[in-house]
Design a protein around this motif. Structure first.
Motif, PDB file in Angstrom:
ATOM      1  N   ALA A   1       0.826  -1.208   0.000  1.00  0.00           N
ATOM      2  CA  ALA A   1       0.000   0.000   0.000  1.00  0.00           C
ATOM      3  C   ALA A   1       0.860   1.257   0.000  1.00  0.00           C
ATOM      4  CB  ALA A   1      -0.928  -0.006   1.215  1.00  0.00           C
TER       5      ALA A   1
ATOM      6  N   THR B   1       3.372   1.291  -3.575  1.00  0.00           N
ATOM      7  CA  THR B   1       2.800   1.441  -4.921  1.00  0.00           C
ATOM      8  C   THR B   1       2.751   2.894  -5.381  1.00  0.00           C
ATOM      9  OG1 THR B   1       1.537  -0.594  -4.638  1.00  0.00           O
ATOM     10  CG2 THR B   1       0.819   0.907  -6.362  1.00  0.00           C
TER      11      THR B   1
ATOM     12  N   SER C   1      -0.480   4.021 -10.306  1.00  0.00           N
ATOM     13  CA  SER C   1      -0.153   3.449  -9.007  1.00  0.00           C
ATOM     14  C   SER C   1      -1.246   3.750  -7.987  1.00  0.00           C
ATOM     15  CB  SER C   1       1.189   3.999  -8.518  1.00  0.00           C
ATOM     16  OG  SER C   1       2.235   3.620  -9.383  1.00  0.00           O
TER      17      SER C   1
ATOM     18  N   LEU D   1      -3.581   1.186  -5.924  1.00  0.00           N
ATOM     19  CA  LEU D   1      -3.801   1.278  -4.480  1.00  0.00           C
ATOM     20  C   LEU D   1      -5.290   1.195  -4.158  1.00  0.00           C
ATOM     21  CD1 LEU D   1      -2.869   1.854  -1.587  1.00  0.00           C
ATOM     22  CD2 LEU D   1      -2.949   4.294  -2.135  1.00  0.00           C
TER      23      LEU D   1
ATOM     24  N   SER E   1      -6.324  -2.274  -4.166  1.00  0.00           N
ATOM     25  CA  SER E   1      -5.824  -2.978  -2.976  1.00  0.00           C
ATOM     26  C   SER E   1      -6.695  -2.685  -1.765  1.00  0.00           C
ATOM     27  CB  SER E   1      -4.379  -2.557  -2.692  1.00  0.00           C
ATOM     28  OG  SER E   1      -3.543  -2.890  -3.777  1.00  0.00           O
TER      29      SER E   1
END
Length: 778
Positions: free
Chosen positions: A70, A73, A407, A411, A414
């Motif tokens: 986390a 990224t 990115s 995230l 995620s």
């Protein structure tokens, strides 16, 4: 075909195999990173025994990877935009290998957690790979390649489970991590050999306070989500973490809005297309992970439960493996739909398919083939969605922000997967049934998780509906690029025709007649070639410059990398007005409009540099500033790039220079000229100081019987009779010698019978040394 045409054709022809190699290597990198995250799943129940730790402590081997990923990224994305995406990609792979080796050598909790955290730092590989594709691939390959790269996350996860189960059943558990290390090393070597470094950079300084603030906020948020079930959702620790996350992230957001070069450009993130896509990504991340949590458990639960299928972990992995293959197969289909109707439609189609797949799973969950069909349907929908998300993000951000934006999108996915894990865990923990002395999740619990996964997909569909159908992001991008170069888009137009019209950036038609004969991406199915040369201010071709053709609705319709001689070619899909953008490392981007008709358009582009050269000119004797000195910058071929005079403080400054070696020449009356070799840095301003030695002068007038005598030849000899310099007087009879050392000299003036006179030079020199020439009296 001219030699220039042949050179360009040779530079273009290898593009197809090279492009295929780049796509293959980057997709393999994404699969390997996803495999790394999946390989540990078979040994998670055994970790307490293997690491000699409690179950709650052993869980940190999984949590550490989540937290590191986390944080890493978005940070790696920003560093990639600043210092090179390939460099950060290699750095991520080094972290993957280092973490895998550390975990492979571990037999205790601490080194395992460190190794897993290092592995998590490699999670930026997928967004970095997508960003490299945007910079390096031609337009016609970009959509399918990014869809494949984005889907590699699911592909690696699906293929990794059976592979991990096979290794765990037949070998020592350390082999799992040695396998991850070996695959990471192979990908790293392939990246070094086959993947070029992107020239698109943002520059600036890294936002360290922003990185630390974001890390603190995300760690608090994700730690609360991932450990809330263990600590209790109402415990002081969990609630404190959530409260801290809110406070820290709000403070971080305010700081980022006030920072010139933020880690995450929140203004860009707040654009409707980017914001809505990121929100949809959270929902899709939830949907994808819900399937990964439910189906393996259903497959492995005992048949005696009435709904379990009693399969081994290896069997469960083999059932899930086709899901990854379906995701990969959907990449070109996703790209085709995106090209035809736009990535918004692709994303919404994916949401509908995922929702339908979960609905099918609720009904069909009593046989292996039923779960296989349902998982493949869900995988197809996720493949559609994951292929569309990068296209939506890249369509709304500047090329120099691609890695950071992708990115941040990763995230968001995620966060969705972490939330899915927590929600599914709560649902399954609250809906259990007694199976002997053990409490197992009930059938209704699994159906509830599937229903929530379907609801998340429906939510993603509703959110995606707010994405703008069309975007003018491409026009915005080139306006900003042109603004950096001191121009606005639309200031220059090129009319259709063979070489007619001025060139974008004012390069004129030089080289237009030598434009390359073959247009990159030409398909023979129509289209008009736009071709020419990208040149620097010195007239030399700018090799590997990126040239992009953008429609006025913001879609990239053509892209080319200039050859070694600066030659480029792109294909416009039809007649109309387009925006042509050129960029290269160390140079200011340039953009302008080009009007395309039925005939090829010849258009040269001129790029000046982004580097600066500044300094001060001082006198060697005393150090005082030399005002009014002429400062000249020439390139290695002697061409004058810029010239100016020093101000009252002896200072000068040049902008718009290309990085590399130049010669700085300085001249001033009463000083000896000076030439210095200077290496202009790639970024920022290179500063120099020039010291001029004093140089004396001798000035005067040659006169004859009738006044000033023009055309007289004056020769200066030193003390031993060597000729120092020779000059011829003008109509006013004046002569001058400068840059002289102190000492005695002899002046000889000729035109009438010659006359010689001695003169001693010292200090500033001699002014008004007149000489008279006349015939001797009869």
């Amino acid at each position: 075909m001219s030699p220039a045409h042949l050179r360009h054709a040779e530079a273009v022809e290898p593009a197809v195999p090279e492009t295929n190699a780049v796509v293959a290597v980057l997709a393999l990198g994404g699969i390997v990173v996803s495999l790394m995250q999946t390989l540990v799943i078979p040994i998670v129940p055994e970790l307490p025994r293997l690491l000699h730790a409690s179950a709650s402590d052993a869980a940190w081997a999984v949590t550490a990877t989540l937290l590191a990923a986390a944080v890493a990224t978005p940070v790696m994305g920003r560093l990639g935009d600043m210092y090179g995406k390939r460099l950060m990609l290699l750095t991520s792979l080094v972290m993957l290998v280092a973490g895998s080796v550390t975990a492979a050598l571990s037999d205790g909790l601490a080194p395992m957690v460190v190794g897993r955290a290092l592995q998590g730092l490699a999670s930026g590989v997928i967004p970095l790979g997508i960003s490299i594709m945007r910079d390096e691939l031609p337009a016609e390959r970009l959509a399918s390649a990014t869809a494949l790269m984005s889907a590699s996350l699911g592909v690696g996860g699906a293929l990794g489970l059976p592979a991990a189960a096979l290794i765990a059943d037949h070998y020592d558990w350390h082999v799992l991590f040695w396998t991850s290390a070996g695959l990471g090393a192979v990908v790293g070597v392939l990246v070094l050999l086959l993947v070029p470094e992107s020239r698109v950079r943002t520059g600036g300084r890294f936002d360290l306070p922003g990185a630390l603030g974001m890390a603190a906020g995300l760690i608090c948020l994700l730690l609360g989500v991932s450990k809330g079930a263990d600590w209790g959702w109402r415990s002081g620790t969990t609630l404190g973490l959530f409260g801290a996350a809110v406070v820290v992230l709000l403070a971080w957001g305010l700081f980022e809005l006030r920072t010139a070069r933020p880690l995450v450009d929140l203004r860009t993130t707040a654009r409707r297309q980017v914001l809505v896509t990121n929100l949809a990504s959270v929902a899709f991340g939830f949907s994808m992970f819900a399937m990964s949590l439910v189906l393996p458990q259903l497959l492995q639960l005992p048949k005696a439960t009435g709904y379990g299928l009693g399969k081994s972990l290896l069997d469960a992995g083999l059932v899930m493996a086709p899901t990854g293959l379906v995701m990969m197969a959907m990449a070109p289909v996703s790209a085709l739909i995106s090209r035809t109707w736009g990535p918004k439609v692709t994303l919404m189609c994916g949401a509908v398919i995922v929702a339908a797949g979960y609905g099918l799973d609720i009904v069909l969950m009593h046989a292996v083939w039923e779960l296989l069909v349902a998982s493949c349907v869900i995988g197809a929908g996720i493949g559609f969605a994951y292929g569309a998300m990068p296209a939506l993000i890249m369509g709304a951000v500047d090329p120099s922000e691609t890695a950071a934006a992708n990115s941040f999108n990763t995230l968001m996915r995620s966060i969705g997967t972490s939330t899915a894990s927590a929600v599914a865990g709560v649902i399954l923990a609250r809906t259990t049934m007694a199976f002997g002395a053990t409490a197992l999740p009930s059938e209704n619990g699994f159906k509830a998780v599937m229903a929530v996964g379907s609801g998340a997909a429906v939510l993603a569909l509703l959110v995606a509906a707010f994405i703008p159908r069309r975007t003018v992001a491409g026009v915005r991008v080139v306006r900003e690029a042109a603004g950096e170069a001191g121009e606005s888009v639309g200031g220059t137009q090129v009319r259709a025709g063979a070489g007619t019209g001025p060139a974008v950036g004012g390069a004129g038609r030089r080289g237009a007649d030598r434009a390359p004969a073959r247009a990159v991406g030409a398909s023979g199915a129509g289209g008009t070639a736009v071709r020419g040369f990208v040149r620097g201010t010195d007239g030399a071709g700018v090799g590997r410059a990126a040239v992009t053709l953008v429609s006025l609705d913001g879609r990239q319709v053509g892209r080319s990398l200039a050859g070694a001689d600066g030659g480029y070619a792109v294909v416009a899909p039809g007649e109309g007005t387009y925006v042509l953008v050129a960029s290269a490392d160390g140079r200011r981007p340039r953009a302008g409009t080009v009007v395309v008709g039925a005939h090829p358009v010849a258009c040269d582009l001129l790029l000046d540099g982004t580097s600066g050269l500044a300094g001060v000119v001082r006198a060697a004797d005393g150090g005082g500033p030399v005002a009014g000195a002429v400062v000249i910058v020439t390139d290695v071929r002697g061409e004058v790039l810029a010239t100016q005079r020093t101000d009252g403080l002896g200072e000068f400054a040049f902008t718009g220079l290309a990085p590399g070696p130049v010669t700085l020449a300085v001249g001033s009356p009463r000083h000896r000229p000076l030439a210095l070799p200077v290496e202009v840095a790639r970024t920022g301003v290179t500063r120099v100081q020039a010291e001029l030695r004093s140089g004396a002068q001798v000035r005067g007038t040659v006169r004859g019987a009738g006044g000033p005598l023009g055309g007289a030849r004056v020769t200066l000899l030193d003390a031993v009779g060597n000729v120092v310099a020779t000059t011829t007087t003008g109509d006013d009879g004046a002569y001058a010698f400068s840059d002289l050392d102190d000492g005695p000299y002899t002046l000889i003036a000729a035109g009438y019978p010659p006359r010689a006179a001695g003169v001693r030079v010292g200090g500033a020199g001699v002014e008004g040394h007149d000489m008279e020439l006349a015939h001797p009296a009869a």
